[in-house]
Design a protein around this motif. Structure first.
Motif, mmCIF file in Angstrom:
data_model
loop_
_atom_site.group_PDB
_atom_site.id
_atom_site.type_symbol
_atom_site.label_atom_id
_atom_site.label_comp_id
_atom_site.label_asym_id
_atom_site.label_seq_id
_atom_site.Cartn_x
_atom_site.Cartn_y
_atom_site.Cartn_z
ATOM 1 N N ASP A 116 0.832 -1.208 0.000
ATOM 2 C CA ASP A 116 0.000 0.000 0.000
ATOM 3 C C ASP A 116 0.869 1.261 0.000
ATOM 4 O O ASP A 116 0.596 2.215 -0.732
ATOM 5 C CB ASP A 116 -0.931 0.028 1.218
ATOM 6 N N LEU A 117 1.930 1.257 0.819
ATOM 7 C CA LEU A 117 2.826 2.406 0.879
ATOM 8 C C LEU A 117 3.528 2.605 -0.460
ATOM 9 O O LEU A 117 3.648 3.717 -0.951
ATOM 10 C CB LEU A 117 3.853 2.238 2.006
ATOM 11 N N SER A 118 3.957 1.518 -1.056
ATOM 12 C CA SER A 118 4.609 1.588 -2.364
ATOM 13 C C SER A 118 3.667 2.210 -3.398
ATOM 14 O O SER A 118 4.064 3.090 -4.168
ATOM 15 C CB SER A 118 5.039 0.188 -2.798
ATOM 16 N N ASP A 119 2.421 1.774 -3.393
ATOM 17 C CA ASP A 119 1.421 2.333 -4.314
ATOM 18 C C ASP A 119 1.210 3.827 -4.064
ATOM 19 O O ASP A 119 1.102 4.623 -5.002
ATOM 20 C CB ASP A 119 0.081 1.603 -4.175
ATOM 21 N N ARG A 120 1.170 4.238 -2.778
ATOM 22 C CA ARG A 120 0.969 5.652 -2.457
ATOM 23 C C ARG A 120 2.157 6.499 -2.898
ATOM 24 O O ARG A 120 1.977 7.626 -3.368
ATOM 25 C CB ARG A 120 0.710 5.835 -0.961
ATOM 26 N N ILE A 121 3.375 5.974 -2.770
ATOM 27 C CA ILE A 121 4.562 6.704 -3.226
ATOM 28 C C ILE A 121 4.469 6.962 -4.727
ATOM 29 O O ILE A 121 4.702 8.071 -5.202
ATOM 30 C CB ILE A 121 5.853 5.946 -2.860
ATOM 31 N N VAL A 122 4.133 5.917 -5.479
ATOM 32 C CA VAL A 122 3.995 6.045 -6.939
ATOM 33 C C VAL A 122 2.889 7.043 -7.270
ATOM 34 O O VAL A 122 3.053 7.935 -8.110
ATOM 35 C CB VAL A 122 3.714 4.670 -7.583
ATOM 36 N N GLU A 123 1.756 6.928 -6.577
ATOM 37 C CA GLU A 123 0.598 7.798 -6.811
ATOM 38 C C GLU A 123 0.933 9.269 -6.536
ATOM 39 O O GLU A 123 0.636 10.147 -7.354
ATOM 40 C CB GLU A 123 -0.525 7.334 -5.879
ATOM 41 N N TYR A 124 1.555 9.544 -5.373
ATOM 42 C CA TYR A 124 1.918 10.928 -5.041
ATOM 43 C C TYR A 124 2.932 11.471 -6.042
ATOM 44 O O TYR A 124 2.861 12.626 -6.438
ATOM 45 C CB TYR A 124 2.475 11.036 -3.617
ATOM 46 N N GLY A 125 3.878 10.634 -6.435
ATOM 47 C CA GLY A 125 4.859 11.063 -7.431
ATOM 48 C C GLY A 125 4.194 11.459 -8.733
ATOM 49 O O GLY A 125 4.511 12.502 -9.316
ATOM 50 N N GLU A 126 3.250 10.636 -9.189
ATOM 51 C CA GLU A 126 2.541 10.932 -10.434
ATOM 52 C C GLU A 126 1.755 12.236 -10.337
ATOM 53 O O GLU A 126 1.725 13.025 -11.287
ATOM 54 C CB GLU A 126 1.617 9.772 -10.804
ATOM 55 N N LYS A 127 1.139 12.485 -9.165
ATOM 56 C CA LYS A 127 0.393 13.734 -8.970
ATOM 57 C C LYS A 127 1.314 14.945 -9.095
ATOM 58 O O LYS A 127 0.891 16.016 -9.519
ATOM 59 C CB LYS A 127 -0.279 13.748 -7.601
ATOM 60 N N LEU A 128 2.577 14.760 -8.737
ATOM 61 C CA LEU A 128 3.548 15.847 -8.810
ATOM 62 C C LEU A 128 4.331 15.857 -10.121
ATOM 63 O O LEU A 128 5.203 16.692 -10.323
ATOM 64 C CB LEU A 128 4.527 15.750 -7.632
ATOM 65 N N GLN A 131 8.075 10.206 -11.857
ATOM 66 C CA GLN A 131 8.007 8.746 -11.837
ATOM 67 C C GLN A 131 8.972 8.288 -10.749
ATOM 68 O O GLN A 131 10.196 8.406 -10.907
ATOM 69 C CB GLN A 131 8.397 8.155 -13.183
ATOM 70 N N ILE A 132 8.427 7.792 -9.643
ATOM 71 C CA ILE A 132 9.251 7.387 -8.508
ATOM 72 C C ILE A 132 9.136 5.886 -8.326
ATOM 73 O O ILE A 132 8.038 5.350 -8.196
ATOM 74 C CB ILE A 132 8.813 8.110 -7.215
ATOM 75 N N ASP A 133 10.287 5.236 -8.308
ATOM 76 C CA ASP A 133 10.344 3.806 -8.054
ATOM 77 C C ASP A 133 10.621 3.614 -6.561
ATOM 78 O O ASP A 133 11.723 3.913 -6.093
ATOM 79 C CB ASP A 133 11.454 3.160 -8.880
ATOM 80 N N PRO A 134 9.648 3.144 -5.789
ATOM 81 C CA PRO A 134 9.836 2.975 -4.350
ATOM 82 C C PRO A 134 11.000 2.054 -3.984
ATOM 83 O O PRO A 134 11.554 2.160 -2.890
ATOM 84 C CB PRO A 134 8.508 2.384 -3.867
ATOM 85 N N LYS A 135 11.401 1.180 -4.904
ATOM 86 C CA LYS A 135 12.492 0.237 -4.617
ATOM 87 C C LYS A 135 13.867 0.778 -5.034
ATOM 88 O O LYS A 135 14.886 0.141 -4.788
ATOM 89 C CB LYS A 135 12.235 -1.093 -5.324
ATOM 90 N N ALA A 136 13.899 1.968 -5.623
ATOM 91 C CA ALA A 136 15.175 2.557 -6.074
ATOM 92 C C ALA A 136 15.958 3.070 -4.874
ATOM 93 O O ALA A 136 15.397 3.666 -3.955
ATOM 94 C CB ALA A 136 14.911 3.694 -7.053
#
Length: 143
Positions: A116-128, A131-136
């Motif tokens: 869920d946290l990984s999905d939220r990181i990607v989602e917030y990144g897209e809103k801004l 493209q953020i890879d939570p595993k990077a």
């Protein structure tokens, strides 16, 4: 002006070095404030006290007229206080998601809340627009 934050008589030392001596600031609700001064004047130290990174040696902090004790960054965040630091405060050898977890530890850690946290990181990144890879790893990605 309605006072949102007031810091009065704040003192802070590191070892024998006094870096804040009777520092005070008042910030009103719904207003933009600037804290100006020369290098080494104590601006960052004062703000680090406000956001819970440092504890004051003396002085008081009030939110909406009520004295508060800010005993760490999590307590500051719970009070609605956040800070955008001048320099990144990330662990370079950690991944994006590990840095987020370090700053916001969950009560329990499970595969589901990690996903869920990984999905939220990607989602917030897209809103801004990012493209953020939570595993990077932090040291492998650009600012």
């Amino acid at each position: 002006m309605t006072t949102a934050i007031q810091m009065v008589g704040v003192k802070k030392s590191f070892d024998d070095n006094l870096v804040l001596n009777d520092a005070s600031i008042t910030a009103g609700s719904g207003q933009l404030h600037a804290l100006l001064g020369e290098n080494g004047a104590g601006k960052s130290t004062l703000m680090n006290v406000l956001c819970g990174l440092y504890s004051p040696d003396e002085g008081r902090i009030e939110l909406d007229g009520t004295p508060v004790v800010i005993d760490g960054p999590a307590a500051a965040r719970a009070m609605g206080i956040g800070m955008v630091h001048q320099h990144f405060k990330l662990v370079r050898s950690f991944t994006v998601i590990e840095n987020v977890l370090l700053a916001n530890p969950p009560a329990t850690l499970s595969r589901k809340n990690l996903a869920d946290l990984s999905d939220r990181i990607v989602e917030y990144g897209e809103k801004l627009g990012f493209q953020i890879d939570p595993k990077a790893r932090i040291d492998a990605i650009s600012v």
